[in-house]
Design an enzyme around this catalytic site. Structure first.
Site, mmCIF file in Angstrom:
data_model
loop_
_atom_site.group_PDB
_atom_site.id
_atom_site.type_symbol
_atom_site.label_atom_id
_atom_site.label_comp_id
_atom_site.label_asym_id
_atom_site.label_seq_id
_atom_site.Cartn_x
_atom_site.Cartn_y
_atom_site.Cartn_z
ATOM 1 N N ARG A 20 46.342 37.117 28.766
ATOM 2 C CA ARG A 20 45.558 38.351 28.855
ATOM 3 C C ARG A 20 44.081 38.086 28.610
ATOM 4 N NH1 ARG A 20 49.633 42.881 26.074
ATOM 5 N NH2 ARG A 20 50.945 42.993 27.940
ATOM 6 N N TYR A 52 47.836 42.647 36.678
ATOM 7 C CA TYR A 52 48.752 41.622 36.159
ATOM 8 C C TYR A 52 48.478 41.237 34.709
ATOM 9 C CZ TYR A 52 45.681 37.704 38.015
ATOM 10 O OH TYR A 52 44.693 36.823 38.320
ATOM 11 N N GLU A 53 49.453 40.626 34.092
ATOM 12 C CA GLU A 53 49.433 40.372 32.637
ATOM 13 C C GLU A 53 49.257 41.670 31.850
ATOM 14 O OE1 GLU A 53 50.434 37.610 31.795
ATOM 15 O OE2 GLU A 53 50.011 36.378 33.545
ATOM 16 N N GLY A 54 49.830 42.744 32.365
ATOM 17 C CA GLY A 54 49.747 44.039 31.689
ATOM 18 C C GLY A 54 48.629 44.881 32.271
ATOM 19 N N GLN A 96 47.412 47.585 28.243
ATOM 20 C CA GLN A 96 46.424 47.121 27.259
ATOM 21 C C GLN A 96 46.019 48.264 26.333
ATOM 22 O OE1 GLN A 96 45.944 43.884 27.379
ATOM 23 N NE2 GLN A 96 47.063 43.813 29.310
#
Lengths: 596, 596
Positions: free
Chosen positions: A297, A438-440, A445
């Site tokens: 992230r 992506y990656e949350g 977040q």
């Protein structure tokens, strides 16, 4: 045009805002002096500028391609990756025990920015490998570490993260991939994983997949997920490669951007099952995966900074070259370069100040991480760890949301030419669009920022940062002139706005979770604006003190901060009104589902 | 999924906010009753939904293609265009004297929204033809009108606008194309025009290019530009087609979006010169072109509304179907459809409220245009004309800037799937990106808003609108509840913010043009937010009055307006701070050109 890394700006942030000198006093970082940092950055400039950046356009025009289960990277990528690996770049921040360079995350962060600005698609491969290394170092056995980490660091092999399944995107509770124990310490893995970045390619001799799966009888939901290593080729005890494992790439996606990076659908266990090894303890996979995720992230946040800077550089070059229209102030009778036109200037200043602010916030976060890892004192480690954890969702969410705005302005500065693919500005706009997902996603977040980072400690970290911002506001009071006046006023208002929202979030998360979470993304943006503005203010103060050493450079720092104060910080007040005063959370639910 | 035109919402705006009943009392509009409007819209729904919308994806995958000077439209487009033409849709707003339907612009605007929501690329061809018709009707001789307009209205031929040259984009002073008089009333045209939308294609038997060029000895700059008709095939006196004219398409562009619409490079006079006829008087070409431009700018604003609605419909459908994660308020133990998650709800409400506000503002503007054209009283015509002129840059600039935000949110709602081209959300994001650029960038609209629309009349029109907004704020005071409270408070603050900026702009444009124009785009956005919010407030008041007739529909109107008040209107204050209080104009120029 290629990419020219802004080394001077990077070093300014590392030296003055992130305090690299302090890091060099930490155990194990004795060599990480400002001089080392500068030397490393200057080496990275060459690789990124000469080798990797020129492949960026080619990767867009000639993406990685799938044929019969195999993926060919864009021509030139494999050779560039070999140079990257041989230069030791994968190991910058990893331990010397496993052949890494053991440098601070702060230095690695600047390298990562360069690599991503040069070529987002290319940089994703090392980014995922970093995550795999982190997870193995944290949760793997010594045997697993020895088997995988040196090969990942040397770039002989690469790593991936296998979380997502068609029904399980943001919601990992829905993961269905199975892992069946074989009685010999290994498992056979069955299932389908999607959106696996660099999940299959021809740039390395092996790929180490880190895979979330459920063992028989595991609890439902996220508490029943375990983590496995599933190498593409099995690894013999002597480290040589063995049989091809039963994991295959059945297709790659046709995407809006980052086209050179293959996004694979991986099928595990189409035949006898893919052989995997448990990492750490059963059912603790999500926890370990979060180690990878957290690193990833932060790195995706850097991708936002990086693509913003690249887009800014391109737009700036065009604006200094393209001649169109006479100036509105009558200062010339002929058409001038468009950088003279107020709105073009405003767009460029927006791009520049957002990029600088998001870079500064991210580098400062990296330094907190370094102290959290290396400081001799446990309480100090803990304090810096908490600040880093607070900043990660802000760096990821805010920098990437900004990158959408900055790359869009990059197209706009080019006018009609921006819409023509050959110009290149559109690629950044397309590439950046994945970063908030992506990656949350930004919402994920923001949930993290609200729940685990703000409510859980009663806003303690947030309030500690707010107090520090207050000190900066006071320090600004010692300086005169329009720039300092604007920053003092706007940062003070931003600080009050953030304070108000933190109190609202802490006070209402339990009682009215829908309203609070409806304001979570606005809160994240507000936090980014105020924390980023704070870094700009700190930069101004330093610039004022050092002005005589390099007037043009430091005046530019002050002017950029002034612009940020006047054009970005005022948004803080509007966000506070939406979240708190105007009770915007209610408005989000005023319309019932069936009224949409 | 296809496109379902929001006819009920459209009719609500036409009937209640834009006052179609009033229009039916104007000379020549006797038939333009609400019933006619409804009947026309229901016909348009069929054509757009069944025939044109399904071609949208195909146009993206299989764009128009160039071969040897000829351009083939995407398969299916020519047949759809035939149906469009045969249905009389090109003529909706054009005079019955030339075989048009003579309906108000308000009705045409709704049709244009549908056509664009169905397929932006397709709709561009009629959009440009509309502009050509307007210019010929205004400046052409009766012979020119008779020769061209009925054929353009019938869709046998189409029209184009030829302004841009490689060195002359926003700056038409730099136009170099030459027109040499032949002594027989015709001219021979030599030059290169770029970015010519639908400049060559196979959907009609002839293309009437309207071309800006300079006659020998013409003054330099924009005062020496004349307008010419240059048909692809010369037209004999009996209306039949003659020789192929010397204008050729040498290439088409490879673009980020709207790929089905060919963007041509046209070469005039590679052989003996392209034969053209002067339209109107020599050297007044820019003035005539502005007639086309103004119509086209308004229509591009509608493209923004349209693509926003299309993106919203798609995201909404996905959010009601995709199951992921449990709700944050603990109201269900299982994963739910994502529309239940606060941030998804917030994104959808943002998309919906921005689309509704920008639609309302545009339709209201169209009604002003109708009154300006048809009212019996000259002073009334003039007043409405001035309001329409004020609103055109706001409709164009604000609606299109919004469409970037709305289509981006549309991708975001889809998560990772949004980045996959097959999903379709990315196409709207790519297509929309041209809207803030062509027919005058947002900065050009903002310059127009500042210079010709605000400063020239000392802010008179702006202040008249502000006074009307003040009356709406008062009317809101008669209603209770969270929605009305929020709107009253936020609209009042928005009105004050806009008032402050208008005074600043009027007061400083001469003395400090750089600072004022540096705030021009923020001013345009502020104007859009407040004027759009005003329409939402008017809708609330009407909804309160008519609530009992259709509670669900009117409650949704009130809730959508509440959201706009809480989440969009607060931005007005931040923009005012940037422009006026914080003196943001200074910040734009704080950084010298060489410091960038």
């Amino acid at each position: 045009m290629s990419y020219i890394a802004p080394v001077k700006d990077m070093l300014f942030v590392m030296n003055e805002l992130a305090g690299i000198e302090q890091l060099a006093s930490l155990p194990g970082f004795e060599d990480a002096t400002p001089e080392t940092a500068q030397a490393v950055l200057e080496e990275a400039v060459k690789l990124c500028g000469d080798v990797i950046a020129p492949l960026n356009v080619e990767g867009d025009r000639n993406p990685s391609s799938w044929h019969n289960g195999e993926v060919k990277a864009t021509p030139g990528f494999a050779e560039a990756f070999r140079q990257f690996a041989e230069g030791g770049w994968q190991g910058v921040q990893h331990p010397t025990d496993y052949d890494g360079q053991g440098l601070p995350k702060l230095i690695a962060t600047a390298c990562i920015e360069m690599l991503n600005a040069a070529n987002l698609s290319f940089a994703l491969c090392p980014l995922l490998t970093d995550g795999a290394i982190e997870a193995l170092l944290t949760a793997g056995t010594e045997e697993q570490k020895q088997r995988y980490v040196p090969k990942l660091i040397s770039g002989e092999w690469t790593g991936t993260m296998n979380l997502t399944e068609p029904q399980a995107g943001s919601d990992l509770a829905l993961v269905r991939t199975r892992a069946e124990p074989q009685g010999d310490g290994t498992y056979r893995i069955f299932g389908t994983k999607i959106f696996i970045t660099w999940g299959e390619h021809d740039m390395a001799s092996n790929i180490v997949h880190l895979v979330l799966a459920r063992t028989p009888g595991a609890p439902e939901g996220v508490k029943g997920i375990s983590l496995f290593t599933v190498p593409k080729f099995l690894v013999n005890d002597d480290g040589s490669l063995g049989a091809r494992n039963d994991v295959h790439c059945v297709s790659i996606e046709h995407k809006l951007g980052i086209k050179a990076s293959p996004t694979a659908v991986l099928q595990f266990g189409d035949h006898d099952g893919a052989i995997g090894q448990l990492v750490g303890e059963e059912n603790r996979g999500l926890e370990y995966m979060f180690i990878m995720m957290n690193a990833a992230r932060f790195a995706v946040g850097m991708q936002g900074v990086a693509v913003s800077d690249r887009a800014y550089q391109k737009a700036l070059a065009y604006a200094k070259e393209r001649v169109q229209s006479r100036p509105v102030d009558g200062s010339a009778k002929q058409a001038v370069t468009i950088i003279h036109h107020p709105d073009v200037r405003r767009m460029l200043a927006t791009m520049r100040s957002l990029t600088e602010a998001s870079r500064a916030l991210a580098y400062v976060a990296a330094a907190h991480s370094d102290i959290a890892h290396r400081h001799a004192d446990a309480a100090t480690r803990e304090r810096h760890h908490a600040i880093y954890e607070f900043l990660v969702p802000v760096v990821k969410g805010w920098s990437t949301e900004l990158s959408l705005e900055v790359t869009s302005l990059g197209v706009q500065v080019h006018g009609g030419m921006g819409f023509i693919e050959e110009t290149g500005a559109a690629q950044y706009y397309r590439d950046a669009r994945i970063l908030t997902i992506y990656e949350g996603t930004t919402a994920i977040q923001a949930n993290d920022l609200v729940g685990r980072k703000t409510v859980r400690d009663g806003g303690a970290v947030a309030k500690a940062l707010l107090a520090e911002i207050g000190q900066t506001v006071e320090a600004l009071g010692a300086h005169e002139g329009a720039a300092f006046d604007a920053m003092r006023t706007q940062l003070a208002q931003g600080q009050r706005a953030l304070q108000s929202v933190v109190e609202y979030v802490v006070g209402n998360a339990k009682g009215d979770p829908n309203a609070v979470f409806a304001g979570s993304v606005p809160y994240l943006k507000l936090a980014g604006i105020v924390l980023g503005g704070w870094q700009m203010a700190r930069a101004m103060l330093i610039a004022a003190g050092k002005h005589a050493e390099d007037p043009a450079f430091y005046e530019a720092k002050i002017a950029t901060a002034q612009f940020f104060a006047q054009h970005v910080l005022p948004q803080a007040g509007a966000l506070e009104v939406s979240i708190v005063t105007a009770k915007g959370g209610e408005g989000v639910f005023a319309l019932a589902e069936d009224q949409f």
